[in-house]
Design a protein around this motif. Structure first.
Motif, mmCIF file in Angstrom:
data_model
loop_
_atom_site.group_PDB
_atom_site.id
_atom_site.type_symbol
_atom_site.label_atom_id
_atom_site.label_comp_id
_atom_site.label_asym_id
_atom_site.label_seq_id
_atom_site.Cartn_x
_atom_site.Cartn_y
_atom_site.Cartn_z
ATOM 1 N N THR A 56 4.697 3.551 -4.457
ATOM 2 C CA THR A 56 6.105 3.274 -4.709
ATOM 3 C C THR A 56 6.940 3.818 -3.555
ATOM 4 O OG1 THR A 56 6.465 5.341 -5.890
ATOM 5 C CG2 THR A 56 5.763 3.463 -7.208
ATOM 6 N N GLY A 57 8.194 3.453 -3.534
ATOM 7 C CA GLY A 57 9.082 3.951 -2.488
ATOM 8 C C GLY A 57 9.290 2.908 -1.409
ATOM 9 N N ALA A 58 9.520 3.385 -0.179
ATOM 10 C CA ALA A 58 9.856 2.473 0.920
ATOM 11 C C ALA A 58 9.184 2.902 2.217
ATOM 12 C CB ALA A 58 11.371 2.444 1.116
ATOM 13 N N ARG A 59 8.758 1.899 2.976
ATOM 14 C CA ARG A 59 8.205 2.071 4.320
ATOM 15 C C ARG A 59 7.030 3.047 4.373
ATOM 16 N NH1 ARG A 59 13.347 3.194 5.095
ATOM 17 N NH2 ARG A 59 12.886 5.129 6.175
ATOM 18 N N ASN A 60 6.219 3.069 3.335
ATOM 19 C CA ASN A 60 5.013 3.894 3.332
ATOM 20 C C ASN A 60 3.870 3.131 3.993
ATOM 21 O OD1 ASN A 60 6.004 6.214 1.787
ATOM 22 N ND2 ASN A 60 6.227 4.723 0.151
#
Length: 125
Positions: A56-60
């Motif tokens: 989840t999250g961003a730009r991982n």
């Protein structure tokens, strides 16, 4: 008479929250499932036996190591990139959110579920 701006304080709170998320992200294991969350995390997952992954999250950026067996790969959020090594196995890929990309080895047979927008599974040699 000057009217106080609520937008300035809201923007500052948003920036502080994003900085907090970026600093607190990472990977962990919960109930036999590997979790990667936050912003801009770079993780290499390597676990014996079959397991699930949730990102989840961003730009991982997440690498699934050679020889791993992933039952379910759930990717949510924004612009996450996942790379599956050649000898790893993924049985089911579930992409939601926006702009998530999973790179899989050529010929990998996985059930793929996509929702959201601009989510891709790309085969590479």
């Amino acid at each position: 008479m000057k009217v106080p701006s609520i937008y300035g304080s809201s923007a500052a709170l948003l920036l502080c929250s994003l900085a907090f998320l970026a600093a607190c992200g990472g990977s962990s294991e919960e109930d036999g499932r590997m979790l990667v969350d936050g912003i801009g995390q770079k993780e290499t997952l390597n676990k014996v036996g079959s397991y699930d992954i949730e990102i989840t999250g961003a730009r991982n950026e997440v690498q699934i190591s050679a020889g791993n067996t992933v039952r379910n790969l759930l990717v949510t959020g924004l612009h996450n990139t996942i790379r599956v090594n050649k000898t790893a196995t993924v049985l089911h890929i579930d992409l939601t959110g926006t702009g998530n990309t999973v790179y899989i080895p050529l010929g990998l047979q996985a059930k793929i579920t996509k929702s959201g927008s601009n989510n891709d599974v790309i085969e590479v040699e």
